[in-house]
Design a protein around this motif. Structure first.
Motif, PDB file in Angstrom:
ATOM      1  N   GLY A  46      23.241  17.816  35.770  1.00 16.87           N
ATOM      2  CA  GLY A  46      23.686  18.741  34.735  1.00 16.87           C
ATOM      3  C   GLY A  46      23.107  20.136  34.841  1.00 16.87           C
ATOM      4  O   GLY A  46      23.800  21.122  34.628  1.00 16.87           O
ATOM      5  N   ALA A  47      21.855  20.245  35.193  1.00 13.46           N
ATOM      6  CA  ALA A  47      21.194  21.554  35.261  1.00 13.46           C
ATOM      7  C   ALA A  47      21.222  22.149  36.667  1.00 13.46           C
ATOM      8  O   ALA A  47      20.817  23.287  36.862  1.00 13.46           O
ATOM      9  N   MET A  48      21.711  21.372  37.629  1.00 11.58           N
ATOM     10  CA  MET A  48      21.724  21.847  39.014  1.00 11.58           C
ATOM     11  C   MET A  48      22.729  22.983  39.186  1.00 11.58           C
ATOM     12  O   MET A  48      23.888  22.856  38.797  1.00 11.58           O
ATOM     13  N   PRO A  49      22.294  24.128  39.748  1.00  6.95           N
ATOM     14  CA  PRO A  49      23.257  25.222  39.962  1.00  6.95           C
ATOM     15  C   PRO A  49      24.208  24.890  41.109  1.00  6.95           C
ATOM     16  O   PRO A  49      23.793  24.406  42.153  1.00  6.95           O
ATOM     17  N   ILE A  50      25.481  25.122  40.874  1.00  4.89           N
ATOM     18  CA  ILE A  50      26.533  24.905  41.860  1.00  4.89           C
ATOM     19  C   ILE A  50      27.138  26.263  42.174  1.00  4.89           C
ATOM     20  O   ILE A  50      27.413  27.054  41.267  1.00  4.89           O
ATOM     21  N   LYS A  51      27.356  26.535  43.438  1.00  4.33           N
ATOM     22  CA  LYS A  51      27.941  27.811  43.843  1.00  4.33           C
ATOM     23  C   LYS A  51      29.446  27.655  44.000  1.00  4.33           C
ATOM     24  O   LYS A  51      29.928  26.726  44.641  1.00  4.33           O
ATOM     25  N   LEU A  52      30.163  28.578  43.391  1.00  2.75           N
ATOM     26  CA  LEU A  52      31.611  28.631  43.495  1.00  2.75           C
ATOM     27  C   LEU A  52      32.001  29.896  44.251  1.00  2.75           C
ATOM     28  O   LEU A  52      31.368  30.934  44.101  1.00  2.75           O
ATOM     29  N   SER A  53      33.058  29.804  45.034  1.00  4.08           N
ATOM     30  CA  SER A  53      33.599  30.965  45.719  1.00  4.08           C
ATOM     31  C   SER A  53      35.012  31.174  45.179  1.00  4.08           C
ATOM     32  O   SER A  53      35.877  30.313  45.340  1.00  4.08           O
ATOM     33  N   LEU A  54      35.216  32.308  44.500  1.00  3.72           N
ATOM     34  CA  LEU A  54      36.486  32.581  43.833  1.00  3.72           C
ATOM     35  C   LEU A  54      37.064  33.905  44.308  1.00  3.72           C
ATOM     36  O   LEU A  54      36.319  34.840  44.585  1.00  3.72           O
ATOM     37  N   PRO A  55      38.392  34.012  44.336  1.00  4.19           N
ATOM     38  CA  PRO A  55      38.993  35.319  44.584  1.00  4.19           C
ATOM     39  C   PRO A  55      38.722  36.252  43.399  1.00  4.19           C
ATOM     40  O   PRO A  55      38.671  35.803  42.252  1.00  4.19           O
ATOM     41  N   GLN A  56      38.549  37.531  43.666  1.00  2.00           N
ATOM     42  CA  GLN A  56      38.268  38.505  42.605  1.00  2.00           C
ATOM     43  C   GLN A  56      39.330  38.450  41.514  1.00  2.00           C
ATOM     44  O   GLN A  56      39.023  38.559  40.336  1.00  2.00           O
ATOM     45  N   ARG A  57      40.584  38.273  41.887  1.00  2.39           N
ATOM     46  CA  ARG A  57      41.671  38.216  40.905  1.00  2.39           C
ATOM     47  C   ARG A  57      41.404  37.108  39.879  1.00  2.39           C
ATOM     48  O   ARG A  57      41.643  37.288  38.693  1.00  2.39           O
ATOM     49  N   ASP A  58      40.899  35.968  40.348  1.00  2.00           N
ATOM     50  CA  ASP A  58      40.639  34.863  39.430  1.00  2.00           C
ATOM     51  C   ASP A  58      39.395  35.104  38.591  1.00  2.00           C
ATOM     52  O   ASP A  58      39.321  34.661  37.445  1.00  2.00           O
ATOM     53  N   VAL A  59      38.417  35.801  39.121  1.00  2.00           N
ATOM     54  CA  VAL A  59      37.233  36.160  38.326  1.00  2.00           C
ATOM     55  C   VAL A  59      37.662  37.032  37.156  1.00  2.00           C
ATOM     56  O   VAL A  59      37.219  36.834  36.022  1.00  2.00           O
ATOM     57  N   ASP A  60      38.559  37.980  37.408  1.00  2.00           N
ATOM     58  CA  ASP A  60      39.055  38.844  36.331  1.00  2.00           C
ATOM     59  C   ASP A  60      39.748  38.016  35.251  1.00  2.00           C
ATOM     60  O   ASP A  60      39.527  38.221  34.053  1.00  2.00           O
ATOM     61  N   ARG A  61      40.567  37.065  35.651  1.00  2.00           N
ATOM     62  CA  ARG A  61      41.260  36.206  34.677  1.00  2.00           C
ATOM     63  C   ARG A  61      40.283  35.340  33.898  1.00  2.00           C
ATOM     64  O   ARG A  61      40.428  35.147  32.695  1.00  2.00           O
ATOM     65  N   LEU A  62      39.293  34.803  34.598  1.00  2.00           N
ATOM     66  CA  LEU A  62      38.315  33.953  33.929  1.00  2.00           C
ATOM     67  C   LEU A  62      37.441  34.744  32.961  1.00  2.00           C
ATOM     68  O   LEU A  62      37.058  34.220  31.911  1.00  2.00           O
ATOM     69  N   GLN A  63      37.135  35.998  33.287  1.00  2.00           N
ATOM     70  CA  GLN A  63      36.380  36.840  32.354  1.00  2.00           C
ATOM     71  C   GLN A  63      37.173  37.027  31.063  1.00  2.00           C
ATOM     72  O   GLN A  63      36.620  36.904  29.967  1.00  2.00           O
ATOM     73  N   HIS A  64      38.436  37.332  31.202  1.00  2.00           N
ATOM     74  CA  HIS A  64      39.293  37.523  30.027  1.00  2.00           C
ATOM     75  C   HIS A  64      39.348  36.238  29.200  1.00  2.00           C
ATOM     76  O   HIS A  64      39.200  36.260  27.975  1.00  2.00           O
ATOM     77  N   PHE A  65      39.526  35.108  29.873  1.00  2.00           N
ATOM     78  CA  PHE A  65      39.582  33.822  29.189  1.00  2.00           C
ATOM     79  C   PHE A  65      38.256  33.518  28.496  1.00  2.00           C
ATOM     80  O   PHE A  65      38.238  33.068  27.351  1.00  2.00           O
ATOM     81  N   ALA A  66      37.149  33.758  29.194  1.00  2.71           N
ATOM     82  CA  ALA A  66      35.836  33.430  28.627  1.00  2.71           C
ATOM     83  C   ALA A  66      35.546  34.244  27.379  1.00  2.71           C
ATOM     84  O   ALA A  66      34.948  33.737  26.426  1.00  2.71           O
TER      85      ALA A  66
END
Length: 124
Positions: A74-94
Motif C-alpha cells: 500500500g505505501a510502496m511508491p509505484i512509477k507510472l509513465s504517462l503521455p503529457q496529454r493524459d497528465v493534463d486530463r488527470l489534473q483536471h479530473f483530480a
C-alpha cells in the motif's frame, strides 16, 4: 501516404512524463475514475475510450506491484509513465472529481502534487 514521426508522436500524446505515487493512492484514483457517470464524462469532454485509456495507465501499475509483500504494498511508491496529454486530463479530473470520491484529503494532496510536478505547465 505515411505519417511523419512528429505527427505519430503527437497522436501518442506527446512527451512521456514519470509520476511516482503510493500503490494505495493509484488504486483509489482508479476507483474514482471508474465511479464517474456517463453524463460527467461528457462534461469532462471524455469518451469511454478516453477513460479506458486512463484506467489502463493505472492498471499497469499492478504489474509493477506483483511479487511484493502485501503488507508493504500500500505505501510502496509505484512509477507510472504517462503521455503529457493524459497528465493534463488527470489534473483536471483530480481537481474537479477526486474530492468527491477520495477517502482522505491526503490522497488528493499527494495525487495533485505528483501530477503538478510531472506537468510541463508547472512554474519552476
Amino acid at each position: 501516404m505515411t505519417r511523419g514521426p512528429l505527427r505519430r508522436w503527437r497522436e501518442r500524446g506527446g512527451r512521456r512524463v514519470h509520476i511516482a505515487l503510493p500503490f494505495d493512492d493509484i488504486m483509489e484514483f482508479a476507483l474514482a475514475l471508474l465511479s464517474v457517470p456517463p453524463e460527467d464524462l461528457e462534461e469532462l469532454g471524455w469518451s469511454f475510450a478516453d477513460r479506458k485509456r486512463l484506467l489502463d495507465h493505472f492498471l499497469r501499475s499492478g504489474k509493477a506491484a506483483q511479487g511484493h509483500a502485501p503488507d508493504r504494498l500500500g505505501a510502496m511508491p509505484i512509477k507510472l509513465s504517462l503521455p503529457q496529454r493524459d497528465v493534463d486530463r488527470l489534473q483536471h479530473f483530480a481537481r474537479r472529481e477526486l474530492p468527491k470520491a477520495a477517502s482522505s484529503a491526503g490522497v488528493i494532496d499527494r495525487v495533485l502534487a505528483a501530477l503538478d510536478r510531472a506537468s510541463h505547465r508547472q512554474r519552476r
